[in-house]
Motif scaffolding. Structure first.
Motif, short mmCIF file in Angstrom:
data_model
loop_
_atom_site.label_atom_id
_atom_site.label_comp_id
_atom_site.label_asym_id
_atom_site.label_seq_id
_atom_site.Cartn_x
_atom_site.Cartn_y
_atom_site.Cartn_z
N LEU A 1 34.99 85.22 25.56
CA LEU A 1 34.72 83.82 25.28
C LEU A 1 34.08 83.12 26.48
O LEU A 1 33.20 82.28 26.33
CB LEU A 1 36.01 83.10 24.89
CG LEU A 1 36.46 83.25 23.45
CD1 LEU A 1 37.80 82.55 23.24
CD2 LEU A 1 35.42 82.69 22.49
N THR A 2 34.54 83.49 27.68
CA THR A 2 33.94 82.92 28.88
C THR A 2 32.48 83.33 29.00
O THR A 2 31.60 82.49 29.28
CB THR A 2 34.71 83.37 30.13
OG1 THR A 2 36.09 83.01 30.01
CG2 THR A 2 34.14 82.73 31.38
N ALA A 3 32.20 84.62 28.80
CA ALA A 3 30.81 85.09 28.85
C ALA A 3 29.96 84.45 27.76
O ALA A 3 28.80 84.09 27.99
CB ALA A 3 30.77 86.61 28.72
N LEU A 4 30.55 84.28 26.58
CA LEU A 4 29.81 83.68 25.47
C LEU A 4 29.49 82.22 25.76
O LEU A 4 28.39 81.74 25.43
CB LEU A 4 30.63 83.80 24.19
CG LEU A 4 29.95 83.34 22.89
CD1 LEU A 4 28.71 84.19 22.62
CD2 LEU A 4 30.92 83.42 21.73
N SER A 5 30.42 81.49 26.38
CA SER A 5 30.16 80.09 26.70
C SER A 5 29.04 79.96 27.73
O SER A 5 28.19 79.07 27.62
CB SER A 5 31.44 79.42 27.22
OG SER A 5 31.83 79.98 28.46
N VAL A 6 29.05 80.84 28.72
CA VAL A 6 27.95 80.82 29.71
C VAL A 6 26.64 81.19 29.03
O VAL A 6 25.58 80.60 29.32
CB VAL A 6 28.27 81.78 30.86
CG1 VAL A 6 27.09 81.87 31.83
CG2 VAL A 6 29.52 81.33 31.61
N ASP A 7 26.69 82.15 28.13
CA ASP A 7 25.50 82.57 27.39
C ASP A 7 24.93 81.42 26.57
O ASP A 7 23.72 81.17 26.57
CB ASP A 7 25.87 83.74 26.49
CG ASP A 7 24.70 84.20 25.63
OD1 ASP A 7 23.70 84.66 26.19
OD2 ASP A 7 24.80 84.09 24.39
N ARG A 8 25.80 80.70 25.86
CA ARG A 8 25.34 79.54 25.08
C ARG A 8 24.75 78.47 25.99
O ARG A 8 23.76 77.82 25.64
CB ARG A 8 26.49 78.93 24.29
CG ARG A 8 27.23 79.85 23.39
CD ARG A 8 26.37 80.32 22.24
NE ARG A 8 26.04 81.72 22.38
CZ ARG A 8 25.48 82.47 21.46
NH1 ARG A 8 25.15 81.96 20.30
NH2 ARG A 8 25.22 83.73 21.67
N CYS A 9 25.38 78.26 27.15
CA CYS A 9 24.89 77.24 28.08
C CYS A 9 23.49 77.59 28.59
O CYS A 9 22.62 76.72 28.69
CB CYS A 9 25.86 77.09 29.24
SG CYS A 9 25.45 75.77 30.41
N ILE A 10 23.27 78.85 28.90
CA ILE A 10 21.95 79.27 29.36
C ILE A 10 20.91 79.12 28.26
O ILE A 10 19.76 78.75 28.50
CB ILE A 10 22.01 80.73 29.87
CG1 ILE A 10 22.91 80.83 31.11
CG2 ILE A 10 20.61 81.24 30.21
CD1 ILE A 10 23.11 82.24 31.61
N PRO B 1 40.10 81.08 32.16
CA PRO B 1 39.01 81.11 31.16
C PRO B 1 38.81 79.78 30.46
O PRO B 1 37.67 79.38 30.18
CB PRO B 1 39.46 82.20 30.19
CG PRO B 1 40.33 83.08 30.99
CD PRO B 1 41.06 82.17 31.94
N LEU B 2 39.90 79.06 30.15
CA LEU B 2 39.77 77.76 29.50
C LEU B 2 38.99 76.79 30.37
O LEU B 2 38.09 76.08 29.89
CB LEU B 2 41.15 77.19 29.19
CG LEU B 2 41.18 75.79 28.56
CD1 LEU B 2 40.44 75.79 27.23
CD2 LEU B 2 42.61 75.30 28.39
N ALA B 3 39.32 76.75 31.68
CA ALA B 3 38.60 75.87 32.59
C ALA B 3 37.13 76.26 32.71
O ALA B 3 36.25 75.39 32.77
CB ALA B 3 39.27 75.90 33.97
#
Length: 287
Positions: free
Chosen positions: A90-99, A173-175
């Motif tokens: 989920l952390t990697a996915l959030s960074v991926d979406r942000c990029i 991960p939440l942060a």
């Protein structure tokens, strides 16, 4: 145990729902892992969810047959692995979406399935490492069959394992997920001309993130209550059992969310292709 019927019903519901759904998502995403990075993320998540939920009968058995310490240890280690991997993914996915929102052109050229697959392998390795490091302690945290074993374990190591689970598998991960999510929300409000690129990643995060953290929060709460030893053991055992069952339901909700989004994602890709005026690279569009 005083609640075998309700507990059995919930376990059966989670198992019969989660196994076929995750198999279906595994098949759909597996057909596309060589074409899109997005499929790699969901394929790996489906694999982890399937491994997790297929061991649900073992977890159920360990709750009622107290002398199966090996079953409790194995199922608890798998639970730990699933928790860590889900949080890392989920952390990697959030960074991926942000990029995707911040630099869609760069993402279109560099966001490839092989890169996503290498990241998934790294997250699997980290999850296995964290799970095996305290493999002898996971059973003592949320298992009703572990009272005698808990007394034989080093109390400081048990507390350390509980803290690591909460910090590495939940709080940190939440942060890390909140910052990219806030950025995507802000981008969705300010970049009206790019709303089609901003809201799609936002829907993904707002669907997957609450599902994971709300389903796993009781697990961590009862972990800390279990080591506090200030509450009746019977109540803690009942609460811990239902907290474990709730984590399995998160693996049922993930494929439902993915299948719901899949149809929308196909429409999104079609609109993106129709709206592109220059696209000579042939790379995957923003998701």
């Amino acid at each position: 145990m005083e609640f075998p019927v309700l507990f059995l019903v919930l376990c059966v519901m989670a198992f019969l729902t989660g196994v076929p759904l995750n198999c279906y998502v595994f098949f759909i995403a597996g057909c596309r892992v060589e074409r899109t990075a997005n499929a790699v993320w969901f394929w790996s998540r489906a694999v982890a969810d399937f491994i997790f939920i297929v061991f649900l009968p073992l977890r159920f058995t360990s709750f009622f047959i107290l002398d199966l310490n090996w079953a409790s240890m194995l199922s608890s280690t798998i639970t730990s692995f699933h928790m860590f991997f889900s949080a890392f993914l989920l952390t990697a996915l959030s960074v991926d979406r942000c990029i995707l929102v911040a630099h869609p052109e760069w993402s279109g050229n560099h966001r490839t399935p092989p890169l996503a697959f290498r990241m998934v392998i790294g997250m699997w390795a980290l999850s296995v490492g964290f799970s095996l490091r305290y493999g002898d302690l996971w059973e003592s945290l949320l298992s009703t069959a572990s009272t005698s074993m808990y007394l034989q374990l080093d109390e400081r190591r048990v507390k350390a394992a509980t803290a690591i689970q909460f910090l590495v598998g939940f709080l940190i991960p939440l942060a890390m997920i909140l910052s990219p999510t806030f950025y995507i929300v802000l981008a969705a409000k300010l970049r009206r001309n790019r709303l089609i690129q901003s809201t799609k990643p936002l829907k993904i995060l707002l669907g997957l993130t609450p599902t994971f953290f709300l389903c796993w929060l009781p697990y961590h709460v009862f972990s800390f209550l279990q080591i506090s030893a200030t509450y009746p053991q019977t109540l803690l055992s009942i609460g811990s059992a239902f907290a474990c069952v709730l984590t399995y339901f998160s693996s049922c909700l993930n494929p439902i969310f993915y299948l719901t989004m899949e149809e929308e994602f196909q429409r999104y890709r079609q609109r993106t292709r129709n709206s592109q005026t220059t696209d000579n690279s042939g790379s995957e569009p923003a998701e």
